[in-house]
Write an enzyme that holds these catalytic residues in place. Structure first.
Site, PDB file in Angstrom:
ATOM      1  N   GLU A   1     -16.409 -21.423  67.859  1.00  0.00           N
ATOM      2  CA  GLU A   1     -15.317 -20.288  66.580  1.00  0.00           C
ATOM      3  C   GLU A   1     -15.480 -21.157  65.897  1.00  0.00           C
ATOM      4  O   GLU A   1     -15.762 -22.581  66.135  1.00  0.00           O
ATOM      5  CB  GLU A   1     -13.755 -20.441  68.168  1.00  0.00           C
ATOM      6  CG  GLU A   1     -14.159 -18.725  69.133  1.00  0.00           C
ATOM      7  CD  GLU A   1     -13.000 -19.557  69.901  1.00  0.00           C
ATOM      8  OE1 GLU A   1     -11.807 -18.926  69.089  1.00  0.00           O
ATOM      9  OE2 GLU A   1     -13.055 -18.764  70.945  1.00  0.00           O
TER      10      GLU A   1
ATOM     11  N   GLU B   1     -13.898 -23.290  75.601  1.00  0.00           N
ATOM     12  CA  GLU B   1     -13.786 -24.793  74.803  1.00  0.00           C
ATOM     13  C   GLU B   1     -13.603 -25.537  76.136  1.00  0.00           C
ATOM     14  O   GLU B   1     -11.992 -25.587  76.548  1.00  0.00           O
ATOM     15  CB  GLU B   1     -13.209 -24.624  73.711  1.00  0.00           C
ATOM     16  CG  GLU B   1     -13.630 -25.786  73.136  1.00  0.00           C
ATOM     17  CD  GLU B   1     -12.408 -27.334  73.392  1.00  0.00           C
ATOM     18  OE1 GLU B   1     -13.204 -28.131  74.201  1.00  0.00           O
ATOM     19  OE2 GLU B   1     -11.453 -27.366  73.340  1.00  0.00           O
TER      20      GLU B   1
ATOM     21  N   CYS C   1     -10.542 -33.490  74.127  1.00  0.00           N
ATOM     22  CA  CYS C   1     -11.438 -33.252  75.050  1.00  0.00           C
ATOM     23  C   CYS C   1     -12.754 -33.822  74.322  1.00  0.00           C
ATOM     24  O   CYS C   1     -13.587 -34.230  75.041  1.00  0.00           O
ATOM     25  CB  CYS C   1     -11.882 -31.766  75.360  1.00  0.00           C
ATOM     26  SG  CYS C   1     -11.992 -30.912  73.177  1.00  0.00           S
TER      27      CYS C   1
ATOM     28  N   ASN D   1      -2.525 -30.200  75.788  1.00  0.00           N
ATOM     29  CA  ASN D   1      -2.519 -31.568  75.444  1.00  0.00           C
ATOM     30  C   ASN D   1      -2.300 -31.837  73.782  1.00  0.00           C
ATOM     31  O   ASN D   1      -1.782 -32.979  72.777  1.00  0.00           O
ATOM     32  CB  ASN D   1      -4.372 -32.801  75.392  1.00  0.00           C
ATOM     33  CG  ASN D   1      -4.823 -30.963  75.157  1.00  0.00           C
ATOM     34  OD1 ASN D   1      -5.481 -29.821  75.413  1.00  0.00           O
ATOM     35  ND2 ASN D   1      -6.156 -32.037  73.892  1.00  0.00           N
TER      36      ASN D   1
END
Length: 489
Positions: A463, A258, A291, A160
């Site tokens: 992160e 993630e 997301c 994406n």
């Protein structure tokens, strides 16, 4: 006869479609076809990696590790800045290739995404030079903390935002002194190949960055199970993350994951409704393939009717079409399979009783109309599962307690957006939301020094800033006694 990889010309830009291993272009016995989501045209035949290429890439990363790890931080930082310079010189090439490959807006790639790619390298190069922890004393003994490079890292990235999310991982891994094997998503692999050229021109030593292409089942498993890999970072779906975690488990390889989201966007009656509507419509960005998107609109009942009216008016004015056109607001979704998945979610929701306010159908090709559904049950599939397309749901609440309950009532916890005019309410509600990031009266404001990641099934680990170095390094504490030294005077 099998088709061959080599060099493809994409939107006028030559792109090598072979792997990049040990500083050389490497072919495979097979290929896969990369299609443009804009019109379904064939862009390139991409080298289709297997366990053979995975092993070669890890071996190259392992061989290069000692030299890169021993490179002084200032020199590592200089090379990363040089890579950023190369990204900026080729910004237009990167933008048009990525738009052609994944369908996101060209204007966004030029103005925001590709500049952010360069910033990823500059930020972590600079952060490396400030990394440290003050020494501290324990009963007269001195404690000194070091961030030691961990070793070869496997980085698996999504389609994406291909290059931006790849460099969000590559930059800190390299800054930390590690070597990298990057596997981009098979639906959008092209800008990763251009990154290999840029990194080589910047003077990154051979084997420090390796890029392999292919399908997860054919090359991904071989990478994540390899005993010489010291770190794995993945962005993508929960099912794939489970496979990666299982693959890494026998070696106890640390993983950073993630994953998906089903984030809420809460609108209270005291909110600036124009701001709330603007933020809600923004969730259609990148055709909803984000997301972090707040796909569950939770609106206080007292303003729900007016909010819906304003939202419908603004969302209906969005222009959907060719992402290369400056006037386009929404482009296509990435692939026919993704469009079919999105449409399946919507059709099942409508069959279960949901009402379509806008959209609700494909618009030809890989284009799906921006969609808003209401009359949805909290336990329904459309509310609980990530659609990853331009589909939002709207539910109402009558008070803070119900708002928080609805917001937290999924298995995800990646992000949340809160719109209110009451600062004390913002503090109260934010404190109760289960999310890695909470935005208050804003959306998608991200600083690389902040921790990023998700709670629950939205991920494992954080992160960003020092948190990235914590993951990509082995932290070592050296404790030194005050006595016992020889007098050499």
């Amino acid at each position: 006869m099998p088709r061959e990889s080599g060099t493809a010309v994409v939107a006028g830009v030559p792109v090598d479609t072979r792997h990049w291993i040990g500083g050389e272009r490497v072919d495979s016995a097979g290929t896969f076809t990369d299609l443009s989501p804009i019109d379904g045209s064939e862009l390139a035949e991409i080298a289709r990696g297997t366990a053979t290429e995975a092993a070669a890439a890890v071996a190259a990363a392992k061989a290069a590790f000692a030299g890169w790890a021993a490179t002084p931080p200032a020199e590592r930082a200089r090379v990363l800045h040089s890579i950023a310079d190369g990204v900026e010189r080729r910004l237009d090439d990167l933008a048009i290739v990525e738009t052609t490959d994944n369908g996101a807006l060209l204007r966004s790639h030029r103005r925001g995404v590709m500049p952010r790619v360069a910033h990823n390298f500059r930020f972590f190069a600079d952060w490396l030079l400030t990394l440290g922890h003050d020494d501290f004393e324990t009963r007269g003994h001195t404690n000194h903390v070091d961030w030691d490079p961990a070793g070869p890292c496997v980085l698996i990235t999504p389609w994406n935002a291909p290059l931006m999310l790849a460099t969000w991982k590559v930059a800190p891994a390299l800054a930390a002194g590690n070597t990298v094997v990057l596997k981009p998503a098979e639906w959008s692999p092209l800008t990763a190949s251009l990154l290999a050229d840029i990194a080589a021109e910047a003077g990154l030593p051979a084997g420090v960055l390796n890029i392999v292409q292919g399908y997860g089942a054919e090359i991904g498993d071989a990478l994540t199970s390899h005993p010489d890999v010291r770190r794995i970072s993945f962005t993508g779906s929960v099912p794939t993350a489970r496979r990666i975690a299982a693959s890494a488990a026998p070696q106890l390889t640390p993983v950073s994951l993630e994953l998906g989201g089903k984030s809420p966007l809460l609108v209270f009656a005291d909110a600036d409704l124009d701001l709330a509507v603007d933020l809600a419509v923004e969730q259609y960005d990148n055709a909803g393939q984000v997301c972090l998107a707040g796909t569950r609109l939770l609106v206080e009942e007292a303003v729900a009717e007016e909010f819906t009216r304003r939202f419908t008016e603004k969302a209906s004015a969005l222009r959907q079409g060719d992402p290369r056109d400056e006037t386009t607001d929404i482009g296509p979704v990435i692939h026919t399979r993704q469009l079919e998945k999105i449409d399946g979610f919507v059709r099942r929701a409508v069959s279960a009783g949901a009402r379509t306010v806008i959209g609700g159908q494909p618009r030809g090709g890989n284009f799906y109309a921006p969609t808003l559904l209401t009359d949805v049950a909290q336990d329904s599939e459309i509310v609980q599962e990530e659609v990853f397309g331009p589909v939002l749901t709207l539910q109402t609440f009558t008070g803070e307690d119900e708002a928080v309950r609805l917001a937290n009532d999924t298995r995800f916890g990646l992000a949340a957006t809160l719109v209110t005019g009451d600062r004390e309410r913002a503090d109260r509600v934010s404190a109760q939301l289960v999310a890695g990031t909470v935005w208050v009266n804003c959306f998608f404001v991200r600083d690389l020094q902040a921790p990023f990641g998700g709670s629950r099934q939205s991920g494992v680990g954080r992160e960003g800033g020092t948190w990235s170095f914590d993951f990509y390094c082995d932290l070592k504490n050296t404790v030194t006694a005050p006595k016992g030294w020889q007098d050499r005077g």
